[in-house]
Enzyme design. Sequence first.
Site, PDB file in Angstrom:
ATOM      1  N   ASP A 170       0.773  -1.222   0.099  1.00  0.00           N
ATOM      2  CA  ASP A 170      -0.101  -0.105   0.025  1.00  0.00           C
ATOM      3  C   ASP A 170       0.977   1.188  -0.059  1.00  0.00           C
ATOM      4  OD1 ASP A 170      -2.485   1.426  -0.109  1.00  0.00           O
ATOM      5  OD2 ASP A 170      -2.629   1.152   2.156  1.00  0.00           O
ATOM      6  N   HIS A 253      -4.896   2.103  -6.662  1.00  0.00           N
ATOM      7  CA  HIS A 253      -6.075   2.092  -5.766  1.00  0.00           C
ATOM      8  C   HIS A 253      -7.414   1.717  -6.762  1.00  0.00           C
ATOM      9  CE1 HIS A 253      -3.965   3.165  -2.243  1.00  0.00           C
ATOM     10  NE2 HIS A 253      -4.848   2.572  -1.658  1.00  0.00           N
ATOM     11  N   HIS A 256      -6.999  -1.920  -7.904  1.00  0.00           N
ATOM     12  CA  HIS A 256      -7.319  -2.455  -6.707  1.00  0.00           C
ATOM     13  C   HIS A 256      -8.746  -3.105  -6.667  1.00  0.00           C
ATOM     14  CE1 HIS A 256      -9.152  -2.559  -2.766  1.00  0.00           C
ATOM     15  NE2 HIS A 256      -8.371  -3.427  -2.415  1.00  0.00           N
ATOM     16  N   HIS A 270      -5.471  -5.875   1.329  1.00  0.00           N
ATOM     17  CA  HIS A 270      -5.609  -4.674   0.352  1.00  0.00           C
ATOM     18  C   HIS A 270      -4.391  -4.280  -0.385  1.00  0.00           C
ATOM     19  CE1 HIS A 270      -6.712  -0.281  -0.322  1.00  0.00           C
ATOM     20  NE2 HIS A 270      -5.311  -0.128   0.328  1.00  0.00           N
TER      21      HIS A 270
END
Length: 376
Positions: A170, A253, A256, A270
């Site tokens: 992340d 993101h 993702h 995540h």
Amino acid sequence: MISTTLFPGRYIQGQGALSRLGGELARLGSRHFLICSPHPLTHLLPPVLSEVERAGAVRTERFGRECTDGEIERLLALAREFGARTVTGMGGGKTLDAAKAVAARAGLPVAVVPTIASTDAPCSSVCVVYSPDGVFLRADVLPRNPDVVIVDTEVMARAPARFLVAGMGDALATWFEADSCRTSRGRNIAGDAGSMTALALARLCYETVRDWGVSARTACEAGVVTPALERVVEANTLLSGLGFESGGLGAAHSIHNGLTALPAVQGLFHGEKVAFGVLASLFLTDPPLAVVDEVYALCASLGLPTTCADLGLAGVTDEELLRVAEKSCTPGESIHNEPVEISPPRVFAALKAADAEGRRRVRASAGGEPAGSFPR
Ligand SMILES: [Zn+2]
């Protein structure tokens, strides 16, 4: 153009930092409502509870697994019934998000105590709300950031290393996304331009993970706190949080979010999915090959996914990847902050290329060749 930079009120980190909770809560109010995940409730809170009780009346409540509207309302009602003057969240990202939301709705200060270093949620003003069966509903932007964030690195070192590694995935995205926003004049979480400060912190975040990531993982596997672990926990939690919130998000993101269209990735964290989003974004933005080489080598050395198979998508079809690409490009997604033309076919191509490059590198290292193919 106006820039806004968002900060938590105070960030405290170190071995044994949990011992500061009582003192910090005393600064914020006199009646303390604590929302805890099951593990911290039974293992981490008891040794510091007497200290917290010296700071005022305490009520503890076990977090109900999912950050739903129903759970936030339940906790809010309990906090009000108790007459809480402060709210504390202790646990993983969902527990912390629920505590932030309860405090925001009650108009109270909030202390946040992450027990794993897997996301950049602790410092941010964002609360991600899910349905009771765990499907992403929305990300609420709360009116304020946490008043205090307490990160005990001893606790982080005892958690499974996979959490720390996911947090690095992340954190890895932060620089690439903030840099894209700078180039494209994309907006950050406050809807403004990112500041010079946010960009510098995002860069430091990337360099910290790049230079100390492997050493930090080794320390975590040994269950010990070292300077490298301290640096990486700070990168994952503080720098990544400030960097994404104030610098802005980009393709990683959104990819993702697109990947969540495929049920096979549900077991992944995540940051593991975001890391693959970073790799795919390199095939959208086309940075110098040395950058591609560095990021792939870093992901491989940390144990982050570099191929579809690593994501649990060994037999993924083109139709499925196109679905991921389409979901990634939903209007309002941060991928539109990238300074290049964005469309589902382009994202599909980037996903295929990222997987092919990952597989090529695996084959090269199995054959005894250096994984990096690009001359420095
Ligand atoms: Zn993230």
